[in-house]
Design a protein around this motif. Structure first.
Motif, PDB file in Angstrom:
ATOM      1  N   VAL A   1      71.988  46.832  29.138  1.00  0.00           N
ATOM      2  CA  VAL A   1      72.934  47.889  29.462  1.00  0.00           C
ATOM      3  C   VAL A   1      72.274  49.231  29.185  1.00  0.00           C
ATOM      4  N   ILE A   2      72.751  50.241  29.871  1.00  0.00           N
ATOM      5  CA  ILE A   2      72.267  51.597  29.623  1.00  0.00           C
ATOM      6  C   ILE A   2      73.318  52.302  28.788  1.00  0.00           C
ATOM      7  N   ARG A   3      72.857  52.887  27.684  1.00  0.00           N
ATOM      8  CA  ARG A   3      73.764  53.616  26.793  1.00  0.00           C
ATOM      9  C   ARG A   3      73.121  54.930  26.367  1.00  0.00           C
ATOM     10  N   ARG A   4      73.949  55.878  25.941  1.00  0.00           N
ATOM     11  CA  ARG A   4      73.433  57.154  25.436  1.00  0.00           C
ATOM     12  C   ARG A   4      72.661  56.931  24.150  1.00  0.00           C
ATOM     13  N   ALA A   5      71.538  57.599  24.029  1.00  0.00           N
ATOM     14  CA  ALA A   5      70.716  57.518  22.828  1.00  0.00           C
ATOM     15  C   ALA A   5      71.303  58.395  21.728  1.00  0.00           C
ATOM     16  N   GLN A   6      71.129  57.954  20.500  1.00  0.00           N
ATOM     17  CA  GLN A   6      71.609  58.659  19.308  1.00  0.00           C
ATOM     18  C   GLN A   6      70.409  58.955  18.406  1.00  0.00           C
ATOM     19  N   PRO A   7      70.531  59.882  17.455  1.00  0.00           N
ATOM     20  CA  PRO A   7      69.417  60.173  16.556  1.00  0.00           C
ATOM     21  C   PRO A   7      68.840  58.931  15.866  1.00  0.00           C
ATOM     22  N   GLY A   8      69.665  57.943  15.569  1.00  0.00           N
ATOM     23  CA  GLY A   8      69.183  56.723  14.946  1.00  0.00           C
ATOM     24  C   GLY A   8      68.303  55.877  15.846  1.00  0.00           C
ATOM     25  N   ASP A   9      68.216  56.226  17.137  1.00  0.00           N
ATOM     26  CA  ASP A   9      67.371  55.504  18.089  1.00  0.00           C
ATOM     27  C   ASP A   9      65.966  56.094  18.176  1.00  0.00           C
ATOM     28  N   ALA A  10      65.674  57.122  17.405  1.00  0.00           N
ATOM     29  CA  ALA A  10      64.393  57.828  17.528  1.00  0.00           C
ATOM     30  C   ALA A  10      63.188  56.915  17.334  1.00  0.00           C
ATOM     31  N   ALA A  11      63.221  56.025  16.362  1.00  0.00           N
ATOM     32  CA  ALA A  11      62.073  55.141  16.110  1.00  0.00           C
ATOM     33  C   ALA A  11      61.847  54.197  17.288  1.00  0.00           C
TER      34      ALA A  11
ATOM     35  N   GLN B   1      55.066  57.568  14.433  1.00  0.00           N
ATOM     36  CA  GLN B   1      55.735  58.379  13.414  1.00  0.00           C
ATOM     37  C   GLN B   1      55.914  59.825  13.887  1.00  0.00           C
ATOM     38  N   VAL B   2      54.870  60.380  14.500  1.00  0.00           N
ATOM     39  CA  VAL B   2      54.964  61.748  15.018  1.00  0.00           C
ATOM     40  C   VAL B   2      55.990  61.806  16.147  1.00  0.00           C
ATOM     41  N   ARG B   3      55.939  60.850  17.063  1.00  0.00           N
ATOM     42  CA  ARG B   3      56.891  60.835  18.171  1.00  0.00           C
ATOM     43  C   ARG B   3      58.315  60.597  17.671  1.00  0.00           C
ATOM     44  N   GLU B   4      58.474  59.765  16.636  1.00  0.00           N
ATOM     45  CA  GLU B   4      59.803  59.537  16.073  1.00  0.00           C
ATOM     46  C   GLU B   4      60.396  60.834  15.546  1.00  0.00           C
ATOM     47  N   ALA B   5      59.613  61.617  14.817  1.00  0.00           N
ATOM     48  CA  ALA B   5      60.112  62.889  14.278  1.00  0.00           C
ATOM     49  C   ALA B   5      60.521  63.820  15.416  1.00  0.00           C
ATOM     50  N   SER B   6      59.721  63.862  16.457  1.00  0.00           N
ATOM     51  CA  SER B   6      60.044  64.703  17.607  1.00  0.00           C
ATOM     52  C   SER B   6      61.338  64.238  18.280  1.00  0.00           C
ATOM     53  N   TRP B   7      61.463  62.923  18.500  1.00  0.00           N
ATOM     54  CA  TRP B   7      62.676  62.399  19.133  1.00  0.00           C
ATOM     55  C   TRP B   7      63.906  62.574  18.256  1.00  0.00           C
ATOM     56  N   ARG B   8      63.739  62.487  16.970  1.00  0.00           N
ATOM     57  CA  ARG B   8      64.888  62.711  16.084  1.00  0.00           C
ATOM     58  C   ARG B   8      65.403  64.141  16.256  1.00  0.00           C
ATOM     59  N   ARG B   9      64.483  65.119  16.339  1.00  0.00           N
ATOM     60  CA  ARG B   9      64.887  66.515  16.567  1.00  0.00           C
ATOM     61  C   ARG B   9      65.567  66.661  17.923  1.00  0.00           C
ATOM     62  N   ILE B  10      64.961  66.074  18.955  1.00  0.00           N
ATOM     63  CA  ILE B  10      65.523  66.179  20.304  1.00  0.00           C
ATOM     64  C   ILE B  10      66.929  65.586  20.358  1.00  0.00           C
TER      65      ILE B  10
ATOM     66  N   GLY C   1      71.413  71.104  26.402  1.00  0.00           N
ATOM     67  CA  GLY C   1      71.877  70.346  27.556  1.00  0.00           C
ATOM     68  C   GLY C   1      71.069  69.090  27.809  1.00  0.00           C
ATOM     69  N   SER C   2      70.160  68.763  26.915  1.00  0.00           N
ATOM     70  CA  SER C   2      69.339  67.564  27.047  1.00  0.00           C
ATOM     71  C   SER C   2      70.143  66.331  26.665  1.00  0.00           C
ATOM     72  N   ARG C   3      69.963  65.261  27.436  1.00  0.00           N
ATOM     73  CA  ARG C   3      70.603  63.979  27.132  1.00  0.00           C
ATOM     74  C   ARG C   3      69.572  62.880  27.311  1.00  0.00           C
ATOM     75  N   ALA C   4      69.746  61.787  26.578  1.00  0.00           N
ATOM     76  CA  ALA C   4      68.823  60.656  26.690  1.00  0.00           C
ATOM     77  C   ALA C   4      69.622  59.367  26.745  1.00  0.00           C
ATOM     78  N   TRP C   5      69.063  58.381  27.443  1.00  0.00           N
ATOM     79  CA  TRP C   5      69.700  57.073  27.607  1.00  0.00           C
ATOM     80  C   TRP C   5      68.691  55.981  27.298  1.00  0.00           C
ATOM     81  N   LEU C   6      69.202  54.873  26.770  1.00  0.00           N
ATOM     82  CA  LEU C   6      68.378  53.707  26.471  1.00  0.00           C
ATOM     83  C   LEU C   6      68.761  52.560  27.379  1.00  0.00           C
ATOM     84  N   LEU C   7      67.782  51.768  27.750  1.00  0.00           N
ATOM     85  CA  LEU C   7      68.010  50.501  28.430  1.00  0.00           C
ATOM     86  C   LEU C   7      67.941  49.447  27.335  1.00  0.00           C
TER      87      LEU C   7
END
Length: 178
Positions: free
Chosen positions: A9-19, A48-57, A65-71
């Protein structure tokens, strides 16, 4: 893998999905850009570097206005996409949306899952009244270029150099009406 994909399923990403996003991004980069990006740059990628960046995003994306989705296949995330108003100075961010990222684990390539993520991002931008959507792609990434062309995107003539690892590579912009 195919059994999991049928239940994804596709769902909206949350800060806890950064890793999870960081892992998918690094794994995808290492496969998709092999031969385009120096191996030393691909090997230096850090989840680890990308996780920190995604957590901020994911924490502050609503402000831009940025949004992210996970499959999400339940026991594994197979891919993700992110989109929002264009960041390009030659376009109006109230009129043009941009697909910032779309990555799948290599094992999920070629199964229509990227198209489902792209459709989700396009529908979201259209609901937000964007009239067009753009994506920047490495000029040498023929696999991605074919994917966007099959999805109705065409090159709009814009070019730039993108910082990738220790160097820069040419990118071209694709566009489609929403």
């Amino acid at each position: 893998m195919s059994e999991r994909i049928t239940r994804a399923v596709i769902r909206r990403a949350q800060p806890g999905d950064a890793a999870t996003i960081a892992r998918v991004e690094v794994d995808s980069w290492r496969a998709a850009y092999l031969g385009l990006v120096p191996a030393s740059d691909l090997n230096a990628l850090s989840t680890q570097v990308r996780e920190a960046s995604w957590r901020r995003i994911l924490t502050h994306g609503a402000a831009t206005g940025s949004r992210a989705w996970l499959l999400d296949a339940g026991d594994a995330v197979l891919g993700f996409a992110s989109a929002g108003p264009t960041r390009d100075e030659d376009d109006d961010p109230t009129e043009v949306g941009e697909l910032y990222t779309i990555y799948l684990l290599p094992a999920a390539w070629g199964r229509g899952l990227g198209a489902a993520l792209l459709d989700t991002a396009q529908a979201d931008l259209a609901r937000r009244r964007h009239r067009a959507m753009t994506i920047w792609v490495l000029e040498g990434n023929t696999r991605a270029r074919r994917f966007y062309e099959l999805a109705g995107f065409g090159r709009d003539g814009a070019r730039r150099r993108a910082r990738v690892g220790a160097g820069t590579l040419p990118e071209i912009r694709y566009r489609r009406a929403l």
